[in-house]
Motif scaffolding. Sequence first.
Motif, PDB file in Angstrom:
ATOM      1  N   ARG A   1       0.863  -1.191   0.000  1.00  0.00           N
ATOM      2  CA  ARG A   1       0.000   0.000   0.000  1.00  0.00           C
ATOM      3  C   ARG A   1       0.892   1.232   0.000  1.00  0.00           C
ATOM      4  O   ARG A   1       1.852   1.305   0.749  1.00  0.00           O
ATOM      5  CB  ARG A   1      -0.873  -0.025   1.251  1.00  0.00           C
ATOM      6  CG  ARG A   1      -1.750   1.199   1.445  1.00  0.00           C
ATOM      7  CD  ARG A   1      -2.504   1.070   2.787  1.00  0.00           C
ATOM      8  NE  ARG A   1      -3.355   2.192   3.055  1.00  0.00           N
ATOM      9  CZ  ARG A   1      -3.026   3.245   3.802  1.00  0.00           C
ATOM     10  NH1 ARG A   1      -1.825   3.326   4.346  1.00  0.00           N
ATOM     11  NH2 ARG A   1      -3.885   4.217   4.011  1.00  0.00           N
ATOM     12  N   PRO A   2       0.561   2.212  -0.838  1.00  0.00           N
ATOM     13  CA  PRO A   2       1.330   3.465  -0.809  1.00  0.00           C
ATOM     14  C   PRO A   2       1.204   4.146   0.553  1.00  0.00           C
ATOM     15  O   PRO A   2       0.226   3.943   1.275  1.00  0.00           O
ATOM     16  CB  PRO A   2       0.666   4.323  -1.890  1.00  0.00           C
ATOM     17  CG  PRO A   2      -0.111   3.384  -2.735  1.00  0.00           C
ATOM     18  CD  PRO A   2      -0.495   2.236  -1.853  1.00  0.00           C
ATOM     19  N   ASP A   3       2.159   4.978   0.897  1.00  0.00           N
ATOM     20  CA  ASP A   3       2.111   5.741   2.136  1.00  0.00           C
ATOM     21  C   ASP A   3       1.238   6.964   1.914  1.00  0.00           C
ATOM     22  O   ASP A   3       1.627   7.905   1.222  1.00  0.00           O
ATOM     23  CB  ASP A   3       3.524   6.152   2.556  1.00  0.00           C
ATOM     24  CG  ASP A   3       3.541   6.916   3.874  1.00  0.00           C
ATOM     25  OD1 ASP A   3       2.459   7.127   4.475  1.00  0.00           O
ATOM     26  OD2 ASP A   3       4.637   7.309   4.301  1.00  0.00           O
ATOM     27  N   PHE A   4       0.051   6.943   2.488  1.00  0.00           N
ATOM     28  CA  PHE A   4      -0.882   8.058   2.368  1.00  0.00           C
ATOM     29  C   PHE A   4      -0.787   8.987   3.573  1.00  0.00           C
ATOM     30  O   PHE A   4      -1.585   9.911   3.712  1.00  0.00           O
ATOM     31  CB  PHE A   4      -2.320   7.550   2.236  1.00  0.00           C
ATOM     32  CG  PHE A   4      -2.581   6.795   0.961  1.00  0.00           C
ATOM     33  CD1 PHE A   4      -2.546   7.438  -0.270  1.00  0.00           C
ATOM     34  CD2 PHE A   4      -2.872   5.434   0.987  1.00  0.00           C
ATOM     35  CE1 PHE A   4      -2.800   6.740  -1.448  1.00  0.00           C
ATOM     36  CE2 PHE A   4      -3.127   4.740  -0.190  1.00  0.00           C
ATOM     37  CZ  PHE A   4      -3.090   5.394  -1.403  1.00  0.00           C
ATOM     38  N   GLY A   5       0.145   8.721   4.470  1.00  0.00           N
ATOM     39  CA  GLY A   5       0.298   9.547   5.656  1.00  0.00           C
ATOM     40  C   GLY A   5      -0.597   9.141   6.809  1.00  0.00           C
ATOM     41  O   GLY A   5      -0.566   9.764   7.859  1.00  0.00           O
ATOM     42  N   ILE A   6      -1.424   8.128   6.606  1.00  0.00           N
ATOM     43  CA  ILE A   6      -2.242   7.566   7.679  1.00  0.00           C
ATOM     44  C   ILE A   6      -2.163   6.052   7.578  1.00  0.00           C
ATOM     45  O   ILE A   6      -2.045   5.501   6.483  1.00  0.00           O
ATOM     46  CB  ILE A   6      -3.711   8.040   7.618  1.00  0.00           C
ATOM     47  CG1 ILE A   6      -4.345   7.690   6.262  1.00  0.00           C
ATOM     48  CG2 ILE A   6      -3.846   9.513   7.919  1.00  0.00           C
ATOM     49  CD1 ILE A   6      -5.833   7.977   6.194  1.00  0.00           C
ATOM     50  N   PRO A   7      -2.201   5.350   8.712  1.00  0.00           N
ATOM     51  CA  PRO A   7      -2.128   3.890   8.671  1.00  0.00           C
ATOM     52  C   PRO A   7      -3.319   3.282   7.941  1.00  0.00           C
ATOM     53  O   PRO A   7      -4.419   3.833   7.937  1.00  0.00           O
ATOM     54  CB  PRO A   7      -2.136   3.487  10.148  1.00  0.00           C
ATOM     55  CG  PRO A   7      -1.734   4.713  10.891  1.00  0.00           C
ATOM     56  CD  PRO A   7      -2.238   5.866  10.073  1.00  0.00           C
ATOM     57  N   GLY A   8      -3.080   2.150   7.353  1.00  0.00           N
ATOM     58  CA  GLY A   8      -4.129   1.425   6.658  1.00  0.00           C
ATOM     59  C   GLY A   8      -3.567   0.175   6.027  1.00  0.00           C
ATOM     60  O   GLY A   8      -2.390  -0.154   6.210  1.00  0.00           O
TER      61      GLY A   8
END
Length: 132
Positions: A41-48
């Motif tokens: 998963r790309p780093d969107f700045g929030i965990p997921g």
Amino acid sequence: MSSTSAISPSVQLNHVAITVTDNARATRFYVDVLGLKELPRPDFGIPGAWLATETGMIHLVQLPKMPEPRDPVAHFALQVPTDQIAPLSEAVVRAGGKVTSEPSTSERFGITVTTAFCCDTEGNAFELTDAA
């Protein structure tokens, strides 16, 4: 949508995004209990997490607090073989989720369908069904 519109055969559901408050716990639930595969998963700045089914994905997005009130009807459905609905329902409970409607069968358009309604460890509702 007009009554003459038709859904293009190329339109497919790509993913469903759901909110979680504990990404690691929710990821373990979907991978270990329901057999989904975690994908990069790309780093969107929030965990997921991105979790793959055979034909689509569930995207987990971690927020500090679950949005309330929750929609009492919102859920997604996972298609599984009929003989796996009861064992998966039991596994959901063992893993900290809950079953809100035990496995049952009904007739839909002349076809017998088996379903169970559950919630994951975060309270997100989902359906296990053998309906194609």
